[in-house]
Motif scaffolding. Sequence first.
Motif, PDB file in Angstrom:
ATOM      1  N   ASP A  24      -1.196 -11.180   1.116  1.00 48.55           N
ATOM      2  CA  ASP A  24      -0.752  -9.839   1.478  1.00 48.55           C
ATOM      3  C   ASP A  24       0.333  -9.394   0.501  1.00 48.55           C
ATOM      4  O   ASP A  24       1.133 -10.226   0.054  1.00 48.55           O
ATOM      5  CB  ASP A  24      -0.205  -9.851   2.905  1.00 48.55           C
ATOM      6  CG  ASP A  24      -0.253  -8.493   3.564  1.00 48.55           C
ATOM      7  OD1 ASP A  24      -0.741  -7.541   2.922  1.00 48.55           O
ATOM      8  OD2 ASP A  24       0.204  -8.373   4.718  1.00 48.55           O
ATOM      9  N   THR A  25       0.376  -8.111   0.165  1.00 42.87           N
ATOM     10  CA  THR A  25       1.401  -7.614  -0.761  1.00 42.87           C
ATOM     11  C   THR A  25       2.274  -6.570  -0.075  1.00 42.87           C
ATOM     12  O   THR A  25       1.824  -5.862   0.835  1.00 42.87           O
ATOM     13  CB  THR A  25       0.775  -6.988  -2.026  1.00 42.87           C
ATOM     14  OG1 THR A  25      -0.039  -5.886  -1.645  1.00 42.87           O
ATOM     15  CG2 THR A  25      -0.045  -7.996  -2.797  1.00 42.87           C
ATOM     16  N   TYR A  26       3.512  -6.487  -0.544  1.00 44.16           N
ATOM     17  CA  TYR A  26       4.493  -5.545  -0.019  1.00 44.16           C
ATOM     18  C   TYR A  26       5.254  -4.918  -1.177  1.00 44.16           C
ATOM     19  O   TYR A  26       5.462  -5.562  -2.202  1.00 44.16           O
ATOM     20  CB  TYR A  26       5.513  -6.264   0.880  1.00 44.16           C
ATOM     21  CG  TYR A  26       4.906  -6.923   2.095  1.00 44.16           C
ATOM     22  CD1 TYR A  26       4.780  -6.245   3.290  1.00 44.16           C
ATOM     23  CD2 TYR A  26       4.451  -8.239   2.019  1.00 44.16           C
ATOM     24  CE1 TYR A  26       4.219  -6.865   4.403  1.00 44.16           C
ATOM     25  CE2 TYR A  26       3.886  -8.857   3.121  1.00 44.16           C
ATOM     26  CZ  TYR A  26       3.777  -8.167   4.310  1.00 44.16           C
ATOM     27  OH  TYR A  26       3.224  -8.775   5.392  1.00 44.16           O
ATOM     28  N   GLU A  27       5.690  -3.681  -0.992  1.00 38.05           N
ATOM     29  CA  GLU A  27       6.538  -3.017  -1.973  1.00 38.05           C
ATOM     30  C   GLU A  27       7.942  -2.963  -1.388  1.00 38.05           C
ATOM     31  O   GLU A  27       8.117  -2.548  -0.243  1.00 38.05           O
ATOM     32  CB  GLU A  27       6.030  -1.601  -2.245  1.00 38.05           C
ATOM     33  CG  GLU A  27       6.874  -0.864  -3.263  1.00 38.05           C
ATOM     34  CD  GLU A  27       6.383   0.542  -3.517  1.00 38.05           C
ATOM     35  OE1 GLU A  27       5.830   0.771  -4.601  1.00 38.05           O
ATOM     36  OE2 GLU A  27       6.558   1.393  -2.625  1.00 38.05           O
ATOM     37  N   ALA A  28       8.917  -3.382  -2.183  1.00 35.56           N
ATOM     38  CA  ALA A  28      10.295  -3.415  -1.708  1.00 35.56           C
ATOM     39  C   ALA A  28      11.216  -2.776  -2.736  1.00 35.56           C
ATOM     40  O   ALA A  28      10.975  -2.864  -3.937  1.00 35.56           O
ATOM     41  CB  ALA A  28      10.731  -4.855  -1.457  1.00 35.56           C
ATOM     42  N   GLY A  29      12.264  -2.168  -2.242  1.00 37.24           N
ATOM     43  CA  GLY A  29      13.318  -1.685  -3.118  1.00 37.24           C
ATOM     44  C   GLY A  29      14.275  -2.839  -3.392  1.00 37.24           C
ATOM     45  O   GLY A  29      14.200  -3.892  -2.758  1.00 37.24           O
ATOM     46  N   MET A  30      15.179  -2.645  -4.360  1.00 40.92           N
ATOM     47  CA  MET A  30      16.141  -3.691  -4.706  1.00 40.92           C
ATOM     48  C   MET A  30      17.538  -3.095  -4.751  1.00 40.92           C
ATOM     49  O   MET A  30      17.711  -1.950  -5.162  1.00 40.92           O
ATOM     50  CB  MET A  30      15.817  -4.291  -6.081  1.00 40.92           C
ATOM     51  CG  MET A  30      14.513  -5.011  -6.155  1.00 40.92           C
ATOM     52  SD  MET A  30      14.203  -5.676  -7.795  1.00 40.92           S
ATOM     53  CE  MET A  30      13.802  -4.203  -8.703  1.00 40.92           C
ATOM     54  N   VAL A  31      18.514  -3.891  -4.357  1.00 40.90           N
ATOM     55  CA  VAL A  31      19.908  -3.497  -4.490  1.00 40.90           C
ATOM     56  C   VAL A  31      20.367  -3.986  -5.857  1.00 40.90           C
ATOM     57  O   VAL A  31      20.445  -5.189  -6.104  1.00 40.90           O
ATOM     58  CB  VAL A  31      20.782  -4.104  -3.366  1.00 40.90           C
ATOM     59  CG1 VAL A  31      22.236  -3.735  -3.565  1.00 40.90           C
ATOM     60  CG2 VAL A  31      20.280  -3.641  -2.007  1.00 40.90           C
TER      61      VAL A  31
END
Length: 161
Positions: A24-31
């Motif tokens: 499964d893939t996910y898109e995440a933001g980064m700090v």
Amino acid sequence: MAKEKGRKMIAQNKKARHDYLIIDTYEAGMVLTGTEVKSLRQGRASLVDGFVQLDGGEAWLHNVHVPEYTQGTWTNHSARRKRKLLLNRAEIDKLASKSQETGHTIVPLAMYFKDGRAKIEIALAKGKKEYDKRQTLREKQDLRETNRAISAVKRRERGRL
């Protein structure tokens, strides 16, 4: 300054797709800090040894190399520091439960800018055995040979017309 549109690729982890079966893939933001963003805008990053660890209900990205910004001063960042990922609570909970299973891990697949914001594509993955890797390579090679044969036949057909 005009707002950026679209997706600009920074780095990819092609080895992850070879070494792991992507579930499964996910898109995440980064700090990120300012110098990290400037370094990423120059297109410099490496995801090769990266992995995601869930700690205290938060997702952290480890071992991703973002080189120091060349014009940075004392405010420059550490190249391999851990970075917090921005995910929904439901996504973190799902990743936490799935990654507890034997052989499952969370790996970064790609880092890119989407509409001006730095994003990372992470995947829940299961490690492949050596024979699985050979099987995948064999399938790719067979597909490539089939496509070559088809295109050669089409070329011959065009030559006759």
